[in-house]
Design a protein around this motif. Structure first.
Motif, mmCIF file in Angstrom:
data_model
loop_
_atom_site.group_PDB
_atom_site.id
_atom_site.type_symbol
_atom_site.label_atom_id
_atom_site.label_comp_id
_atom_site.label_asym_id
_atom_site.label_seq_id
_atom_site.Cartn_x
_atom_site.Cartn_y
_atom_site.Cartn_z
ATOM 1 N N ALA A 172 0.816 -1.221 0.000
ATOM 2 C CA ALA A 172 0.000 0.000 0.000
ATOM 3 C C ALA A 172 0.846 1.265 0.000
ATOM 4 C CB ALA A 172 -0.931 -0.001 1.217
ATOM 5 N N ALA A 173 2.009 1.222 0.646
ATOM 6 C CA ALA A 173 2.741 2.477 0.856
ATOM 7 C C ALA A 173 4.197 2.435 0.396
ATOM 8 C CB ALA A 173 2.665 2.860 2.337
ATOM 9 N N GLY A 174 4.635 1.310 -0.131
ATOM 10 C CA GLY A 174 6.014 1.225 -0.633
ATOM 11 C C GLY A 174 7.064 1.535 0.422
ATOM 12 N N VAL A 175 6.807 1.103 1.648
ATOM 13 C CA VAL A 175 7.695 1.451 2.771
ATOM 14 C C VAL A 175 8.971 0.601 2.759
ATOM 15 C CG1 VAL A 175 7.757 1.654 5.285
ATOM 16 C CG2 VAL A 175 5.632 1.962 4.085
ATOM 17 N N ARG A 176 10.092 1.198 3.192
ATOM 18 C CA ARG A 176 11.336 0.427 3.366
ATOM 19 C C ARG A 176 11.215 -0.439 4.625
ATOM 20 N NH1 ARG A 176 15.129 5.280 4.075
ATOM 21 N NH2 ARG A 176 16.741 3.737 4.538
ATOM 22 N N VAL A 177 11.893 -1.577 4.598
ATOM 23 C CA VAL A 177 11.820 -2.508 5.725
ATOM 24 C C VAL A 177 13.217 -2.712 6.291
ATOM 25 C CG1 VAL A 177 11.256 -4.882 6.397
ATOM 26 C CG2 VAL A 177 9.903 -3.715 4.632
ATOM 27 N N LYS A 178 13.351 -2.608 7.600
ATOM 28 C CA LYS A 178 14.638 -2.880 8.246
ATOM 29 C C LYS A 178 14.450 -4.004 9.274
ATOM 30 C CE LYS A 178 16.469 1.851 7.921
ATOM 31 N NZ LYS A 178 17.894 1.813 7.560
ATOM 32 N N ALA A 179 15.314 -4.992 9.186
ATOM 33 C CA ALA A 179 15.244 -6.118 10.129
ATOM 34 C C ALA A 179 16.638 -6.722 10.262
ATOM 35 C CB ALA A 179 14.260 -7.163 9.621
ATOM 36 N N HIS A 180 16.791 -7.595 11.231
ATOM 37 C CA HIS A 180 18.096 -8.230 11.435
ATOM 38 C C HIS A 180 18.495 -9.060 10.219
ATOM 39 C CE1 HIS A 180 21.063 -11.080 13.171
ATOM 40 N NE2 HIS A 180 21.497 -9.953 13.704
ATOM 41 N N VAL A 181 19.792 -9.170 10.020
ATOM 42 C CA VAL A 181 20.317 -9.886 8.848
ATOM 43 C C VAL A 181 19.818 -11.346 8.797
ATOM 44 C CG1 VAL A 181 22.510 -10.356 10.049
ATOM 45 C CG2 VAL A 181 22.432 -10.431 7.564
ATOM 46 N N LEU A 182 19.615 -11.971 9.958
ATOM 47 C CA LEU A 182 19.132 -13.354 9.940
ATOM 48 C C LEU A 182 17.667 -13.431 9.501
ATOM 49 C CD1 LEU A 182 20.821 -14.941 13.091
ATOM 50 C CD2 LEU A 182 21.435 -15.223 10.681
ATOM 51 N N TYR A 183 16.919 -12.369 9.743
ATOM 52 C CA TYR A 183 15.534 -12.318 9.236
ATOM 53 C C TYR A 183 15.559 -12.441 7.721
ATOM 54 C CZ TYR A 183 10.889 -10.511 8.075
ATOM 55 O OH TYR A 183 9.618 -10.380 7.579
ATOM 56 N N ASP A 184 16.455 -11.672 7.108
ATOM 57 C CA ASP A 184 16.562 -11.662 5.646
ATOM 58 C C ASP A 184 16.897 -13.056 5.101
ATOM 59 O OD1 ASP A 184 16.589 -10.229 3.148
ATOM 60 O OD2 ASP A 184 18.768 -10.472 3.153
ATOM 61 N N ARG A 185 17.649 -13.825 5.879
ATOM 62 C CA ARG A 185 17.995 -15.176 5.400
ATOM 63 C C ARG A 185 16.869 -16.175 5.689
ATOM 64 N NH1 ARG A 185 24.403 -15.126 6.934
ATOM 65 N NH2 ARG A 185 24.711 -13.000 6.214
ATOM 66 N N LEU A 186 16.209 -16.006 6.827
ATOM 67 C CA LEU A 186 15.200 -16.998 7.240
ATOM 68 C C LEU A 186 13.913 -16.940 6.426
ATOM 69 C CD1 LEU A 186 15.669 -16.733 11.095
ATOM 70 C CD2 LEU A 186 15.830 -18.856 9.775
#
Ligand SMILES: [Zn+2]
Ligand SMILES: [Zn+2]
Length: 373
Positions: free
Chosen positions: A104-118
């Protein structure tokens, strides 16, 4: 805490505003969960931080993203105004609403590096015996297939396509006056966010009323190839020992900043009352809880070896052992048994039952655990 919108006794439909001495304002925006029963968590408390550019911490569960965007309007904020969304960790009651908000809003997402892998799928790398259709986070999901097919397939698919700006370990500056801390244990990618020296958003790592569910070290082994050489030590990111180190890390932060306001992701308001947490007091209570649980398990094993199911029946109220509650209880027992095995107090016989060795080294082992950094 100013109640902007009254809600239900468990916190649903409430909106609250916090004005800090520095002038910073935070809105607490709870979104519904539907787990129910005796393992009820209450809603997920997501927070809108009205910094120079506002940002959102967590997004509620699947289907709650648009409801959350509506709630932002209370503060005159639209999804497009958000600098980014920060995730405390990758559990469905925290990142489920994210695809809707991003769409809906094209928001950037920030999370821990392991989130990105999991959250990614690795159909060619998945070890045998796991569900290779699911992302790495769910290779070891204890829920039956009937549950996952009904509740999480779409969520996983949408989530696996998200673009994530990753946050590293230890202490990381996110923006002016916002610092993240990696606190694995409840989940390997768990983060807490410190705002100035005033507020600590702890996600599910520290909750009032309830003891957060610890992961199991076992879950790490198949994931090692997904995590790569930077995370070769499973004990530092999975299991009860990792969780206890994170609790102690929180206590260190609390010792430096005594006036910290702690905002949890569940039970801020529940059973018609506010749950204020004193950081160090709550850490102590949880440490005591885990020591007592280990002691209870050892005591139960005194007379004969037992399975996780039998230990769960000995340690939990019968009301908590209904339906999927059994899976939750057994998992928690197994997490404690891993710690007891590491301290040499318990061995596993025939891979099913646990047997006491006669020692009781767990308590000093827990005492000696130190936060990584
Ligand atoms: Zn969680
Ligand atoms: Zn949660």
């Amino acid at each position: 805490m100013e109640v902007v919108q009254r809600g239900e006794g468990n916190g649903n439909r409430m909106i609250v505003r916090l004005r800090l001495p520095s002038g910073l304002e935070i809105l607490g925006l709870p979104t519904k969960n539907f787990y129910g029963g005796d393992w009820d968590l209450g809603p997920t408390w997501n927070y809108l931080i009205l910094a120079d550019r506002p940002f959102l911490v967590d997004t509620g569960r699947t289907g709650q993203g648009n409801a959350l965007l509506e709630m932002l309007k209370t503060a005159g904020v639209s999804g497009k105004d958000l600098a980014f969304v920060l995730l405390t960790h990758g559990h469905e009651d925290h990142d489920g609403g994210l695809p809707e908000i991003v769409q809906a809003a094209g928001v950037r997402v920030k999370a821990h590096v392991l989130y990105d892998r999991l959250i990614r799928c690795y159909p060619d790398d998945a070890p045998s015996g796991v569900n290779r259709e699911f992302p790495a986070s769910c290779w070891h999901c204890p829920m039956p297939a009937s549950f996952s097919t009904k509740h999480c397939r779409t969520y996983h698919l949408e989530r696996s396509r998200l673009e994530v700006e990753t946050i590293g370990d230890g202490e990381t500056s996110i923006m002016k006056s916002v610092v993240s801390y990696h606190l694995p244990g409840h989940s390997p990618d768990a983060l807490a966010f410190l705002l100035g020296e005033e507020v600590l958003l702890v996600g599910d790592t520290l909750l009032p009323d309830i003891s957060p569910h610890p992961t199991r070290l076992r879950d790490f082994y198949h994931l090692a190839r997904v995590f790569g050489p930077d995370y070769s030590n499973g004990d530092s990111i999975y299991g009860l020992r990792a969780y206890i180190r994170s609790l102690k890390k929180l206590a260190r932060i609390g010792a430096l900043m005594e006036q910290l306001i702690v905002l949890p992701a569940h039970r801020l308001f529940y059973n018609d009352r506010w749950n204020q947490m004193e950081l160090n007091k709550r850490v102590e209570e949880l440490l005591t809880h885990h020591v007592a649980r280990c002691a209870h398990i050892l005591e139960s094993l005194k007379h004969c070896p037992m399975t996780a199911g039998e230990l769960a029946a000995a340690c939990f109220d019968a009301a908590l052992l209904k339906g999927t509650g059994i899976v939750m209880a057994e998992n928690e027992i197994l997490s404690h048994c891993e710690l007891l095995q590491t301290s040499g107090d318990v061995i596993s016989c025939n891979g099913e039952r646990f047997e006491a060795t006669g020692t009781s080294a767990f308590e000093s082992a827990i005492e000696e655990l130190e936060p990584d950094r």
